[in-house]
Design an enzyme around this catalytic site. Sequence first.
Site, PDB file in Angstrom:
ATOM      1  N   THR A  24       5.041  -3.321   2.865  1.00  0.00           N
ATOM      2  CA  THR A  24       4.023  -1.665   1.797  1.00  0.00           C
ATOM      3  C   THR A  24       2.799  -1.396   1.493  1.00  0.00           C
ATOM      4  O   THR A  24       2.442  -0.855   1.659  1.00  0.00           O
ATOM      5  CB  THR A  24       5.070  -0.817   1.175  1.00  0.00           C
ATOM      6  OG1 THR A  24       5.364  -1.802   0.418  1.00  0.00           O
ATOM      7  CG2 THR A  24       6.724  -0.950   1.594  1.00  0.00           C
ATOM      8  N   PHE A  31      11.997   1.192   5.238  1.00  0.00           N
ATOM      9  CA  PHE A  31      13.356   1.993   5.173  1.00  0.00           C
ATOM     10  C   PHE A  31      13.550   2.505   4.899  1.00  0.00           C
ATOM     11  O   PHE A  31      14.198   3.891   5.100  1.00  0.00           O
ATOM     12  CB  PHE A  31      14.598   0.817   6.385  1.00  0.00           C
ATOM     13  CG  PHE A  31      13.703   0.025   7.345  1.00  0.00           C
ATOM     14  CD1 PHE A  31      12.947  -0.925   7.345  1.00  0.00           C
ATOM     15  CD2 PHE A  31      13.722   0.850   9.102  1.00  0.00           C
ATOM     16  CE1 PHE A  31      12.657  -1.915   8.534  1.00  0.00           C
ATOM     17  CE2 PHE A  31      12.654  -0.048   9.471  1.00  0.00           C
ATOM     18  CZ  PHE A  31      12.287  -1.285   9.406  1.00  0.00           C
ATOM     19  N   HIS A 115      14.604 -10.678  13.244  1.00  0.00           N
ATOM     20  CA  HIS A 115      15.067  -9.485  13.827  1.00  0.00           C
ATOM     21  C   HIS A 115      13.890  -9.094  15.200  1.00  0.00           C
ATOM     22  O   HIS A 115      13.456  -7.864  15.720  1.00  0.00           O
ATOM     23  CB  HIS A 115      14.762  -7.787  12.910  1.00  0.00           C
ATOM     24  CG  HIS A 115      16.003  -7.935  12.213  1.00  0.00           C
ATOM     25  ND1 HIS A 115      16.167  -6.978  10.773  1.00  0.00           N
ATOM     26  CD2 HIS A 115      17.778  -8.549  12.389  1.00  0.00           C
ATOM     27  CE1 HIS A 115      17.144  -7.748  10.103  1.00  0.00           C
ATOM     28  NE2 HIS A 115      17.639  -8.416  11.257  1.00  0.00           N
ATOM     29  N   CYS A 136      15.100 -10.113  33.475  1.00  0.00           N
ATOM     30  CA  CYS A 136      14.825 -10.782  34.287  1.00  0.00           C
ATOM     31  C   CYS A 136      14.202 -11.941  33.997  1.00  0.00           C
ATOM     32  O   CYS A 136      13.081 -12.638  34.337  1.00  0.00           O
ATOM     33  CB  CYS A 136      14.047 -10.713  35.663  1.00  0.00           C
ATOM     34  SG  CYS A 136      12.572  -9.566  35.859  1.00  0.00           S
ATOM     35  N   CYS A 158      10.367  -2.831  34.211  1.00  0.00           N
ATOM     36  CA  CYS A 158       9.910  -3.506  34.204  1.00  0.00           C
ATOM     37  C   CYS A 158       9.044  -4.376  36.269  1.00  0.00           C
ATOM     38  O   CYS A 158       9.896  -4.183  36.830  1.00  0.00           O
ATOM     39  CB  CYS A 158      11.294  -4.660  34.895  1.00  0.00           C
ATOM     40  SG  CYS A 158      10.413  -6.397  34.863  1.00  0.00           S
ATOM     41  N   CYS A 161      11.173  -6.525  37.939  1.00  0.00           N
ATOM     42  CA  CYS A 161      12.585  -5.601  38.837  1.00  0.00           C
ATOM     43  C   CYS A 161      13.361  -4.771  38.670  1.00  0.00           C
ATOM     44  O   CYS A 161      13.679  -4.384  39.271  1.00  0.00           O
ATOM     45  CB  CYS A 161      13.813  -6.712  38.305  1.00  0.00           C
ATOM     46  SG  CYS A 161      14.512  -6.931  36.081  1.00  0.00           S
TER      47      CYS A 161
HETATM   48  N1  APR Z   1       7.072  -4.868  -3.920  1.00  0.00           N
HETATM   49  C1  APR Z   1       8.194  -5.519  -3.589  1.00  0.00           C
HETATM   50  N2  APR Z   1       9.853  -4.642  -3.039  1.00  0.00           N
HETATM   51  C2  APR Z   1       9.068  -3.436  -2.306  1.00  0.00           C
HETATM   52  C3  APR Z   1       7.641  -3.084  -2.068  1.00  0.00           C
HETATM   53  C4  APR Z   1       6.828  -3.735  -2.758  1.00  0.00           C
HETATM   54  N3  APR Z   1       5.319  -2.989  -2.258  1.00  0.00           N
HETATM   55  N4  APR Z   1       8.225  -1.845  -1.765  1.00  0.00           N
HETATM   56  C5  APR Z   1       9.158  -1.521  -1.116  1.00  0.00           C
HETATM   57  N5  APR Z   1       9.640  -2.423  -1.842  1.00  0.00           N
HETATM   58  C6  APR Z   1      11.615  -2.339  -1.853  1.00  0.00           C
HETATM   59  C7  APR Z   1      12.082  -1.460  -1.519  1.00  0.00           C
HETATM   60  O1  APR Z   1      12.788  -1.153  -3.101  1.00  0.00           O
HETATM   61  C8  APR Z   1      13.647  -1.560  -0.987  1.00  0.00           C
HETATM   62  O2  APR Z   1      14.690  -2.559  -1.402  1.00  0.00           O
HETATM   63  O3  APR Z   1      11.695  -3.527  -0.982  1.00  0.00           O
HETATM   64  C9  APR Z   1      13.205  -3.051  -0.422  1.00  0.00           C
HETATM   65  C10 APR Z   1      12.584  -2.607   1.114  1.00  0.00           C
HETATM   66  O4  APR Z   1      14.117  -2.572   1.604  1.00  0.00           O
HETATM   67  P1  APR Z   1      14.024  -1.784   3.501  1.00  0.00           P
HETATM   68  O5  APR Z   1      13.660  -0.992   2.894  1.00  0.00           O
HETATM   69  O6  APR Z   1      16.017  -1.689   3.645  1.00  0.00           O
HETATM   70  O7  APR Z   1      13.727  -3.082   4.591  1.00  0.00           O
HETATM   71  P2  APR Z   1      14.731  -4.420   4.611  1.00  0.00           P
HETATM   72  O8  APR Z   1      15.655  -5.016   3.344  1.00  0.00           O
HETATM   73  O9  APR Z   1      13.465  -4.811   5.051  1.00  0.00           O
HETATM   74  O10 APR Z   1      15.885  -4.525   5.779  1.00  0.00           O
HETATM   75  C11 APR Z   1      16.501  -4.363   6.629  1.00  0.00           C
HETATM   76  O11 APR Z   1      16.766  -3.249   7.998  1.00  0.00           O
HETATM   77  O12 APR Z   1      16.696  -0.947   9.573  1.00  0.00           O
HETATM   78  C12 APR Z   1      16.815  -2.605   9.541  1.00  0.00           C
HETATM   79  O13 APR Z   1      15.694  -3.898  10.433  1.00  0.00           O
HETATM   80  C13 APR Z   1      15.492  -3.530  10.196  1.00  0.00           C
HETATM   81  O14 APR Z   1      14.975  -5.544   9.304  1.00  0.00           O
HETATM   82  C14 APR Z   1      15.504  -4.634   8.728  1.00  0.00           C
HETATM   83  C15 APR Z   1      16.673  -4.629   8.520  1.00  0.00           C
END
Ligand code: APR
Length: 256
Positions: A24, A31, A115, A136, A158, A161
């Site tokens: 971020t 997410f 992922h 393929c 693709c 194929c």
């Molecule tokens: N520093 C520390 N923590 C942070 C920061 C930051 N700069 N920015 C966000 N966060 C924290 C948020 O508070 C949250 O708890 O990171 C976490 C991100 O959590 P998610 O948004 O759930 O992301 P993630 O854990 O990677 O999700 C897992 O879910 O949707 C699927 O495949 C997707 O890989 C993803 C998986």
Amino acid sequence: MEELTALLHSSRRIVAFTGAGISTESGIPDFRSPGGVWTRYDPRDFTFDRYVASADVRERAWRMRREFSDAGYRPNAAHRALARLEEAGRLRGVVTQNIDGLHQLAGSSRVVEIHGTAREVMCIGAAPRAGMPAGCGFTAAHEWAIARVDDGDPDPSCPDCGGLVKSSTVSFGQVLAPDVLEDASLLAESADLMVAVGSSLVVRPAADLPLAAVQNGSRLVIVNDEPTPLDDAADLVLRGRAGEVLGPAVEELLGP
Ligand code: APR
């Protein structure tokens, strides 16, 4: 911070487990935080089976990916700190849930992308079933597909194929690549210190990996800006931003 630096200093087989929160500070939304991807898009639209069944879902997915590819995201201090730890022989590798490729861009060489990656596309076959890609073998850089979309093809197929093409990410309802998951498990179980950074630790089987490390005798540090379900299992929880925590801690350990 002193406790973190002491743990980093006394560990020889550090493994990092990262989520969207480590990216971020590079400008990529996570997410589940306010404003995160799943607060703006419906995750049910992004299941593997819906992608296979609906040209409309595929066209929307390519439009969203195009937006992502235009932005030119760069690694931040947290990615660079982990790359420095690996270069110094302290960190064995990164297991990441992220698909943005920023660990590799920061210089990390052992990165297990459980992922998948958005930087590549693949053939998944004409009618794959039950979340199992059946392509393929065709793969291409993400840019290949975006060029096709820009040339007016909203749903590239693709070239070898005629099957469906999807980014090489793991969607909801899609099975994780068994060899990749095995690689991630072996890495996690080899750790004497697991550092979980920027993940809500709610998605399985990914979130089982830090626990597997702890069950194998590893210490656990969680760096996250909100509580997670594994906080009680951690030796140390740092409530803060990844770049602002890891950057200074690694500089303290390895110098500026
Ligand atoms: N520093 C520390 N923590 C942070 C920061 C930051 N700069 N920015 C966000 N966060 C924290 C948020 O508070 C949250 O708890 O990171 C976490 C991100 O959590 P998610 O948004 O759930 O992301 P993630 O854990 O990677 O999700 C897992 O879910 O949707 C699927 O495949 C997707 O890989 C993803 C998986």
